[in-house]
Design an enzyme around this catalytic site. Structure first.
Site, PDB file in Angstrom:
ATOM      1  N   GLN A 184      65.310  38.663  35.497  1.00 36.75           N
ATOM      2  CA  GLN A 184      66.766  38.786  35.492  1.00 36.75           C
ATOM      3  C   GLN A 184      67.115  39.797  34.389  1.00 36.75           C
ATOM      4  OE1 GLN A 184      67.232  34.386  35.147  1.00 36.75           O
ATOM      5  NE2 GLN A 184      68.967  34.848  35.972  1.00 36.75           N
ATOM      6  N   HIS A 230      68.043  42.457  38.784  1.00 39.48           N
ATOM      7  CA  HIS A 230      69.413  43.075  38.173  1.00 39.48           C
ATOM      8  C   HIS A 230      69.359  44.249  37.717  1.00 39.48           C
ATOM      9  CE1 HIS A 230      70.462  38.520  37.343  1.00 39.48           C
ATOM     10  NE2 HIS A 230      70.637  38.608  38.502  1.00 39.48           N
ATOM     11  N   ASP A 233      66.162  44.957  30.603  1.00 42.57           N
ATOM     12  CA  ASP A 233      65.418  46.037  29.729  1.00 42.57           C
ATOM     13  C   ASP A 233      63.939  46.197  30.215  1.00 42.57           C
ATOM     14  OD1 ASP A 233      63.220  43.881  28.853  1.00 42.57           O
ATOM     15  OD2 ASP A 233      64.878  42.730  28.057  1.00 42.57           O
ATOM     16  N   TYR A 276      76.927  50.036  27.342  1.00 45.60           N
ATOM     17  CA  TYR A 276      75.887  50.102  27.781  1.00 45.60           C
ATOM     18  C   TYR A 276      75.016  51.335  26.714  1.00 45.60           C
ATOM     19  CZ  TYR A 276      76.580  47.122  31.407  1.00 45.60           C
ATOM     20  OH  TYR A 276      76.754  45.721  32.062  1.00 45.60           O
ATOM     21  N   ALA A 293      59.688  31.509  22.942  1.00 45.54           N
ATOM     22  CA  ALA A 293      59.128  31.953  23.835  1.00 45.54           C
ATOM     23  C   ALA A 293      57.540  32.226  23.363  1.00 45.54           C
ATOM     24  CB  ALA A 293      59.777  33.097  24.780  1.00 45.54           C
ATOM     25  N   CYS A 303      76.335  58.747  45.876  1.00 45.42           N
ATOM     26  CA  CYS A 303      75.170  58.912  46.746  1.00 45.42           C
ATOM     27  C   CYS A 303      73.906  57.927  46.313  1.00 45.42           C
ATOM     28  CB  CYS A 303      74.638  60.440  46.523  1.00 45.42           C
ATOM     29  SG  CYS A 303      73.907  60.919  44.863  1.00 45.42           S
TER      30      CYS A 303
END
Length: 229
Positions: free
Chosen positions: A86, A104, A89, A51, A214, A115
């Site tokens: 979803q 997500h 970013d 990550y 897209a 916590c």
């Protein structure tokens, strides 16, 4: 109200790869190792390293024409548009969208699983990081992993119930519960449209599918919507 569901294909042209990209970041890892609670429990350092790389990739990316077009649609139509993503970013936000439901989670946030505190993720996270609220060394990326329940489902279901149009953009239609939204829209008699690079396994469920990048098909569709608003 237009219900817009976005997936990884929306951000692919910004340089953020999808699960299926050959040679990309995801292709070098087993999802069971880096995208499940069990994988994190086995090897948190490996998960944090993955990550950390994803955050660096995200920071270097910029919103593309599709993100900007959707932000323009939201700006013009206000609460007549609901964007559910979803993606983890922050490109929707950086494009100017203000009302995005991130089902997500958020890659650029950290989460304490002791916590439930959340805070902006540092550039590099590690298993030794402590929570700024409770002090526990229990920090993780604030993303929903496989086997975990997505965020804001009640809000999403309420939005889908109000929708007069359902549009899915750049999503493979293979990850539930989001993959089931088109069937729910069909059950409610809501017109459905898929905007994707190519047809998917769920394309047959849609009233219409438009294929292409897209950055081409999303701005063209938004222009149509604004012309008839």
């Amino acid at each position: 109200m237009i219900f817009v569901l976005t997936g990884a294909g929306l951000s692919a042209e910004s340089g953020l790869g999808t699960f299926r990209d050959e040679g990309g970041l995801w292709s070098r890892y087993d999802l069971a190792d880096v995208a499940t609670p069990e994988g994190f429990a086995r090897d948190p350092a490996r998960v944090h390293a993955f990550y950390n790389a994803r955050r660096a990739n995200c920071r270097a990316a910029e919103p593309n024409a599709a993100h900007l077009a959707l932000a323009g649609l939201e700006a013009a139509l206000g609460d007549r548009v609901e964007i559910v993503t979803q993606n983890v970013d922050d490109l929707h936000a950086r494009a100017g969208s203000r009302r995005v439901i991130a089902m997500h989670g958020h890659l650029m946030q950290a989460l304490c699983h002791a916590c439930a505190a959340r805070w902006p993720a540092p550039e590099t996270m590690s298993p030794e990081d402590s929570c700024p609220r409770c002090g526990a060394t229990a920090t993780r990326p604030d993303v929903v992993w496989f086997g975990e329940f997505p965020h804001h489902m009640e809000r999403i279901e309420a939005a889908l119930a109000r929708a007069s149009r359902f549009v899915a953009i750049g999503t493979s239609g293979s990850v539930y519960p989001a993959a089931g939204f088109v069937a729910e829209a069909q059950r409610r008699g809501i017109p459905t449209l898929e905007l994707n690079l190519e047809r998917t396994g769920s394309s047959a469920l849609f009233d219409e599918t438009r294929e292409g990048p897209a950055t081409r098909v999303v701005p063209a569709w938004v222009e149509e919507m604004l012309a008839t608003a």
